[in-house]
Design a protein around this motif. Structure first.
Motif, PDB file in Angstrom:
ATOM      1  N   LEU A  36       0.821  -1.208   0.000  1.00  0.00           N
ATOM      2  CA  LEU A  36       0.000   0.000   0.000  1.00  0.00           C
ATOM      3  C   LEU A  36       0.858   1.262   0.000  1.00  0.00           C
ATOM      4  O   LEU A  36       0.522   2.246  -0.652  1.00  0.00           O
ATOM      5  CB  LEU A  36      -0.939  -0.001   1.207  1.00  0.00           C
ATOM      6  N   ARG A  37       1.976   1.238   0.722  1.00  0.00           N
ATOM      7  CA  ARG A  37       2.875   2.392   0.750  1.00  0.00           C
ATOM      8  C   ARG A  37       3.473   2.644  -0.638  1.00  0.00           C
ATOM      9  O   ARG A  37       3.534   3.775  -1.106  1.00  0.00           O
ATOM     10  CB  ARG A  37       3.991   2.160   1.771  1.00  0.00           C
ATOM     11  N   GLY A  38       3.901   1.576  -1.304  1.00  0.00           N
ATOM     12  CA  GLY A  38       4.448   1.715  -2.655  1.00  0.00           C
ATOM     13  C   GLY A  38       3.404   2.219  -3.632  1.00  0.00           C
ATOM     14  O   GLY A  38       3.683   3.072  -4.479  1.00  0.00           O
ATOM     15  N   PHE A  39       2.185   1.718  -3.518  1.00  0.00           N
ATOM     16  CA  PHE A  39       1.103   2.167  -4.390  1.00  0.00           C
ATOM     17  C   PHE A  39       0.810   3.644  -4.160  1.00  0.00           C
ATOM     18  O   PHE A  39       0.630   4.402  -5.115  1.00  0.00           O
ATOM     19  CB  PHE A  39      -0.147   1.330  -4.124  1.00  0.00           C
ATOM     20  N   LYS A  40       0.801   4.063  -2.899  1.00  0.00           N
ATOM     21  CA  LYS A  40       0.532   5.464  -2.566  1.00  0.00           C
ATOM     22  C   LYS A  40       1.622   6.376  -3.136  1.00  0.00           C
ATOM     23  O   LYS A  40       1.335   7.440  -3.682  1.00  0.00           O
ATOM     24  CB  LYS A  40       0.457   5.601  -1.047  1.00  0.00           C
ATOM     25  N   GLU A  41       2.882   5.956  -3.036  1.00  0.00           N
ATOM     26  CA  GLU A  41       3.987   6.751  -3.572  1.00  0.00           C
ATOM     27  C   GLU A  41       3.893   6.863  -5.094  1.00  0.00           C
ATOM     28  O   GLU A  41       4.155   7.922  -5.660  1.00  0.00           O
ATOM     29  CB  GLU A  41       5.322   6.130  -3.173  1.00  0.00           C
ATOM     30  N   GLU A  42       3.527   5.792  -5.759  1.00  0.00           N
ATOM     31  CA  GLU A  42       3.387   5.819  -7.220  1.00  0.00           C
ATOM     32  C   GLU A  42       2.242   6.723  -7.660  1.00  0.00           C
ATOM     33  O   GLU A  42       2.307   7.334  -8.715  1.00  0.00           O
ATOM     34  CB  GLU A  42       3.184   4.413  -7.771  1.00  0.00           C
ATOM     35  N   MET A  43       1.196   6.793  -6.869  1.00  0.00           N
ATOM     36  CA  MET A  43       0.064   7.646  -7.210  1.00  0.00           C
ATOM     37  C   MET A  43       0.423   9.118  -7.055  1.00  0.00           C
ATOM     38  O   MET A  43      -0.058   9.960  -7.800  1.00  0.00           O
ATOM     39  CB  MET A  43      -1.154   7.316  -6.338  1.00  0.00           C
ATOM     40  N   LYS A  44       1.291   9.437  -6.069  1.00  0.00           N
ATOM     41  CA  LYS A  44       1.678  10.828  -5.836  1.00  0.00           C
ATOM     42  C   LYS A  44       2.708  11.307  -6.849  1.00  0.00           C
ATOM     43  O   LYS A  44       2.638  12.431  -7.328  1.00  0.00           O
ATOM     44  CB  LYS A  44       2.252  10.990  -4.431  1.00  0.00           C
ATOM     45  N   ALA A  45       3.683  10.475  -7.172  1.00  0.00           N
ATOM     46  CA  ALA A  45       4.783  10.873  -8.053  1.00  0.00           C
ATOM     47  C   ALA A  45       4.379  10.667  -9.510  1.00  0.00           C
ATOM     48  O   ALA A  45       3.917   9.597  -9.886  1.00  0.00           O
ATOM     49  CB  ALA A  45       6.029  10.054  -7.741  1.00  0.00           C
ATOM     50  N   PRO A  46       4.560  11.695 -10.333  1.00  0.00           N
ATOM     51  CA  PRO A  46       4.257  11.495 -11.757  1.00  0.00           C
ATOM     52  C   PRO A  46       5.254  10.528 -12.386  1.00  0.00           C
ATOM     53  O   PRO A  46       6.436  10.516 -12.051  1.00  0.00           O
ATOM     54  CB  PRO A  46       4.388  12.888 -12.345  1.00  0.00           C
ATOM     55  N   SER A  47       4.770   9.733 -13.277  1.00  0.00           N
ATOM     56  CA  SER A  47       5.600   8.726 -13.915  1.00  0.00           C
ATOM     57  C   SER A  47       6.397   9.344 -15.057  1.00  0.00           C
ATOM     58  O   SER A  47       5.978  10.311 -15.682  1.00  0.00           O
ATOM     59  CB  SER A  47       4.712   7.603 -14.447  1.00  0.00           C
ATOM     60  N   ASP A  48       7.564   8.768 -15.360  1.00  0.00           N
ATOM     61  CA  ASP A  48       8.361   9.219 -16.494  1.00  0.00           C
ATOM     62  C   ASP A  48       7.723   8.790 -17.812  1.00  0.00           C
ATOM     63  O   ASP A  48       7.950   9.395 -18.846  1.00  0.00           O
ATOM     64  CB  ASP A  48       9.781   8.665 -16.412  1.00  0.00           C
ATOM     65  N   GLU A  49       6.933   7.729 -17.743  1.00  0.00           N
ATOM     66  CA  GLU A  49       6.262   7.259 -18.943  1.00  0.00           C
ATOM     67  C   GLU A  49       5.141   8.228 -19.296  1.00  0.00           C
ATOM     68  O   GLU A  49       4.480   8.770 -18.442  1.00  0.00           O
ATOM     69  CB  GLU A  49       5.671   5.868 -18.704  1.00  0.00           C
ATOM     70  N   THR A  50       4.954   8.440 -20.579  1.00  0.00           N
ATOM     71  CA  THR A  50       3.878   9.322 -21.009  1.00  0.00           C
ATOM     72  C   THR A  50       2.786   8.507 -21.665  1.00  0.00           C
ATOM     73  O   THR A  50       3.016   7.413 -22.167  1.00  0.00           O
ATOM     74  CB  THR A  50       4.395  10.377 -22.009  1.00  0.00           C
ATOM     75  N   ASN A  51       1.634   9.062 -21.684  1.00  0.00           N
ATOM     76  CA  ASN A  51       0.490   8.405 -22.290  1.00  0.00           C
ATOM     77  C   ASN A  51       0.597   8.574 -23.807  1.00  0.00           C
ATOM     78  O   ASN A  51       0.760   9.680 -24.297  1.00  0.00           O
ATOM     79  CB  ASN A  51      -0.794   9.049 -21.758  1.00  0.00           C
ATOM     80  N   PRO A  52       0.517   7.499 -24.591  1.00  0.00           N
ATOM     81  CA  PRO A  52       0.629   7.615 -26.050  1.00  0.00           C
ATOM     82  C   PRO A  52      -0.438   8.542 -26.644  1.00  0.00           C
ATOM     83  O   PRO A  52      -0.175   9.193 -27.639  1.00  0.00           O
ATOM     84  CB  PRO A  52       0.429   6.180 -26.549  1.00  0.00           C
ATOM     85  N   GLU A  53      -1.582   8.632 -26.032  1.00  0.00           N
ATOM     86  CA  GLU A  53      -2.628   9.516 -26.555  1.00  0.00           C
ATOM     87  C   GLU A  53      -2.217  10.970 -26.403  1.00  0.00           C
ATOM     88  O   GLU A  53      -2.568  11.810 -27.219  1.00  0.00           O
ATOM     89  CB  GLU A  53      -3.934   9.254 -25.825  1.00  0.00           C
ATOM     90  N   GLN A  54      -1.459  11.293 -25.351  1.00  0.00           N
ATOM     91  CA  GLN A  54      -1.021  12.665 -25.146  1.00  0.00           C
ATOM     92  C   GLN A  54       0.033  13.065 -26.179  1.00  0.00           C
ATOM     93  O   GLN A  54       0.129  14.212 -26.562  1.00  0.00           O
ATOM     94  CB  GLN A  54      -0.459  12.842 -23.742  1.00  0.00           C
ATOM     95  N   GLU A  55       0.841  12.118 -26.645  1.00  0.00           N
ATOM     96  CA  GLU A  55       1.868  12.413 -27.628  1.00  0.00           C
ATOM     97  C   GLU A  55       1.276  12.744 -28.990  1.00  0.00           C
ATOM     98  O   GLU A  55       1.857  13.490 -29.767  1.00  0.00           O
ATOM     99  CB  GLU A  55       2.830  11.231 -27.757  1.00  0.00           C
ATOM    100  N   LYS A  56       0.111  12.200 -29.293  1.00  0.00           N
ATOM    101  CA  LYS A  56      -0.518  12.432 -30.591  1.00  0.00           C
ATOM    102  C   LYS A  56      -1.060  13.846 -30.713  1.00  0.00           C
ATOM    103  O   LYS A  56      -1.210  14.356 -31.803  1.00  0.00           O
ATOM    104  CB  LYS A  56      -1.649  11.423 -30.815  1.00  0.00           C
ATOM    105  N   GLN A  57      -1.361  14.489 -29.609  1.00  0.00           N
ATOM    106  CA  GLN A  57      -1.976  15.825 -29.650  1.00  0.00           C
ATOM    107  C   GLN A  57      -1.003  16.895 -29.971  1.00  0.00           C
ATOM    108  O   GLN A  57       0.092  16.967 -29.868  1.00  0.00           O
ATOM    109  CB  GLN A  57      -2.646  16.135 -28.320  1.00  0.00           C
TER     110      GLN A  57
END
Length: 57
Positions: A36-57
């Motif tokens: 749960l702690r790891g999940f909470k940290e991942e939800m708070k920190a933005p990921s380096d991966e980007t959403n492919p749909e955002q790249e198309k815009q």
């Protein structure tokens, strides 16, 4: 807590002790806490991966 009262939580605890045994319960709690702690940290920190749909815009 999730609409559960003390009697329901007691029954869940007794069933958990019967299934896993008293020695295994702290290990399960520790693993659940770390997960749960790891999940909470991942939800708070933005990921380096980007959403492919955002790249198309």
């Amino acid at each position: 807590m999730f609409g559960l009262g003390w009697p329901e939580l007691g029954v869940i605890l007794v069933v958990a002790i019967l299934i896993f045994g008293p020695k295994k319960i702290p290990e399960l709690g520790t693993a659940l806490g770390k997960t749960l702690r790891g999940f909470k940290e991942e939800m708070k920190a933005p990921s380096d991966e980007t959403n492919p749909e955002q790249e198309k815009q």
